[in-house]
Scaffold this active site. Structure first.
Site, short mmCIF file in Angstrom:
data_model
loop_
_atom_site.label_atom_id
_atom_site.label_comp_id
_atom_site.label_asym_id
_atom_site.label_seq_id
_atom_site.Cartn_x
_atom_site.Cartn_y
_atom_site.Cartn_z
N HIS A 27 0.94 -1.31 0.05
CA HIS A 27 -0.11 0.17 -0.12
C HIS A 27 0.92 1.35 0.22
O HIS A 27 0.36 2.26 0.68
CB HIS A 27 -0.96 0.02 1.22
CG HIS A 27 -2.06 -1.17 1.28
ND1 HIS A 27 -3.12 -0.92 0.49
CD2 HIS A 27 -1.96 -2.26 1.83
CE1 HIS A 27 -3.72 -2.21 0.82
NE2 HIS A 27 -3.26 -2.93 1.47
N ASN A 37 -10.02 -3.30 2.30
CA ASN A 37 -10.08 -2.76 0.59
C ASN A 37 -11.06 -2.51 0.11
O ASN A 37 -12.21 -2.47 0.62
CB ASN A 37 -9.27 -4.15 0.33
CG ASN A 37 -7.73 -4.42 0.47
OD1 ASN A 37 -6.89 -3.53 0.54
ND2 ASN A 37 -7.40 -5.51 0.80
#
Length: 498
Positions: free
Chosen positions: A53, A125
């Site tokens: 990320h 997510n």
């Protein structure tokens, strides 16, 4: 307030343009401490990027609880009418800090709620499932999605080798290869807590929950061609879109709903409800509305408020707890530990990470420690000098399933429908329409066309045939022949012997 340049210690600076030099040859004097300070600070102005990320952006806003879910949780932020400040960070999973925003990849959806009981972090997510169900596989999975060690190139053989050796990935890979693998913007995608969590109400009753954030802007995606074009023209497309929308007053919103499973249902449910590769059918556990999240303020400084923001699934508040989800258990350790390494031991003292409530922690010292209660504050517990003490009544009995041996054993056994392909098959045949299935075939074939090892390509086709026989056949028919077969995953010569 003065407007002249100063050193970091506050002293006035004589020149921003010229360093001090000695003699006619222009040799620089080491006594030019401002030059040394500028260069030394410049060398250190980055922190290590996130291993996962890394590329992302975010904004601040509020969450308002509009519906009554107090029968399920006593968490203060989810009581009717409560408004809670928050920070949301969106990201891509596998790409590095400079990677294009529109690569095909899952998107991170992390929220830090600054609640009246401390910070609650929900780290999810834009998909309700994930590639693996056990945290011991996570480092291997991420390495397979990154770069080869020798050439430092991304490699489709490496990706598909891992995926096909882990059939549990089929559900998430089907999501990834479908339309939702390319959201048109962060504002136009949904978010999920993905894991199963535990809610506890004021009477101590326990429930299993899953979080669903539905975009109020309408769900929208890009085609592969659009995403490829944008990647070449504007690598920061999603960061720019969010910033400009908020700057123009177009504040994006998401509606939060939860699925609630009675505590006792878990042991006898038809598949393991703590398996991160599975969703709970809404026909079994319908969505229950909770409230709305709105983002209305851009960060004042990206590095200070986004790059140094730290989100950790270990940040719970009373009324919310963990579950036997093995991936969640691993993340509870790994995320907080990553922040200690990446940002610093005392990362929680930075303004963006600091709770909006008083902290009475016995954490002591470490780099950049600056907060303290008083010069006489005790540094250990228990103590006889008025230091803070644990309060079981305030915390509540949120130990949860840890003391429930029967549930732990049940979660580890095979439930009747614990099949790696069944939910991917349902997604393909019962959720996607004909046009979406056509795009799925095209996306898979385009990605797999870069797999250059014949045996691996055969395994990929078997993988998709296990999802659905027709899908596997269509992918096979759409694939071009392998131009230059490779015989190894590394694809590089072995080092010469000495």
């Amino acid at each position: 307030m003065t407007n002249h340049t100063t050193t970091n210690s506050g002293a006035p600076v004589g020149s921003d343009q010229h360093s001090q030099s000695v003699g006619a040859d222009g040799a620089i004097a080491l006594t030019d401490h401002y030059l040394v300070e500028k260069l030394a600070q410049f060398n250190r102005e980055r922190v290590p990027e996130r291993v996962v990320h890394a590329k992302g952006g975010g904004a601040f806003g509020t969450f308002t609880t509009t519906n009554d879910v107090s029968m399920y949780t006593r968490a203060a932020l989810f009581q009717p009418g409560v408004e809670t400040e928050l920070l949301t960070r969106f990201s891509s999973v596998a790409g590095e800090l400079g990677s294009p925003d529109t690569w095909r990849d899952p998107r991170g959806f992390a929220i830090k709620f600054y609640t009246s009981e401390g910070n609650y972090d929900l780290v999810g997510n834009n998909t309700p499932v994930f590639f693996i169900k056990d945290g011991i596989k996570f480092p291997d999975f991420i390495r397979s999605q990154k770069r080869l060690p020798g050439s430092h190139l991304r490699d489709h053989n490496m990706q598909w080798d891992f995926w096909t050796l882990q059939p549990e990935s089929a559900h998430q890979v089907t999501w990834l290869m479908g339309d939702r693998g390319l959201p048109s913007s962060w504002r136009h995608m949904d978010g999920f807590g993905s894991h199963t969590y535990q809610w506890i109400n004021a009477e101590g009753e326990r429930f299993w929950v899953k979080y669903h954030f539905r975009t109020a802007q309408g769900h929208d995606t890009l085609t592969q061609a659009q995403a490829d074009q944008i990647a070449g023209e504007d690598a920061d497309f999603h960061i720019r879109d969010l910033h400009e929308a908020i700057d123009a007053g177009n504040f994006p919103s998401w509606d939060l709903s939860v699925q609630v499973m009675p505590y006792a249902d878990a042991a006898e449910y038809r598949f393991n409800p703590f398996d991160l590769t599975k969703v709970w059918p809404k026909s079994d556990y319908p969505l229950i509305p909770v409230g709305r999240m709105t983002l209305d303020r851009n960060p004042g400084n990206y590095f200070a408020e986004i790059e140094q923001a730290t989100f950790a699934p270990s940040n719970f508040v009373p009324g919310i707890a963990a579950s036997p989800d093995k991936m969640l258990q691993a993340r509870i350790f790994s995320y907080a530990d990553a922040h200690r390494y990446r940002v610093g031991t005392n990362h929680a003292e930075l303004p963006v990470n600091r709770p909006h409530t008083e902290t009475n922690s016995y954490s002591k010292d470490g780099a950049m420690r600056h907060g303290y209660r008083s010069p006489e504050q005790p540094v250990y517990a228990p103590n006889s000098f008025g230091g803070p003490h644990a309060d079981a009544a305030a915390h509540g009995d949120d130990r949860g399933w840890q003391n429930d041996g029967e549930l732990i054993r049940a979660a580890a056994t095979l439930h009747p429908e614990d099949d790696d392909f069944v939910q991917a098959r349902t997604l393909v045949n019962e959720v996607l329409d004909d046009a979406a299935r056509d795009r799925l075939v095209s996306n898979i074939a385009g990605h797999v066309s870069k797999v250059t090892i014949p045996e691996l390509r055969e395994r990929v086709l078997l993988y998709w045939s296990n999802v659905d026989v027709v899908l596997g056949r269509r992918v096979a028919e759409a694939l071009p022949p392998i131009a230059e077969p490779r015989t190894s995953l590394v694809g590089e010569p072995a080092p010469a012997s000495r």
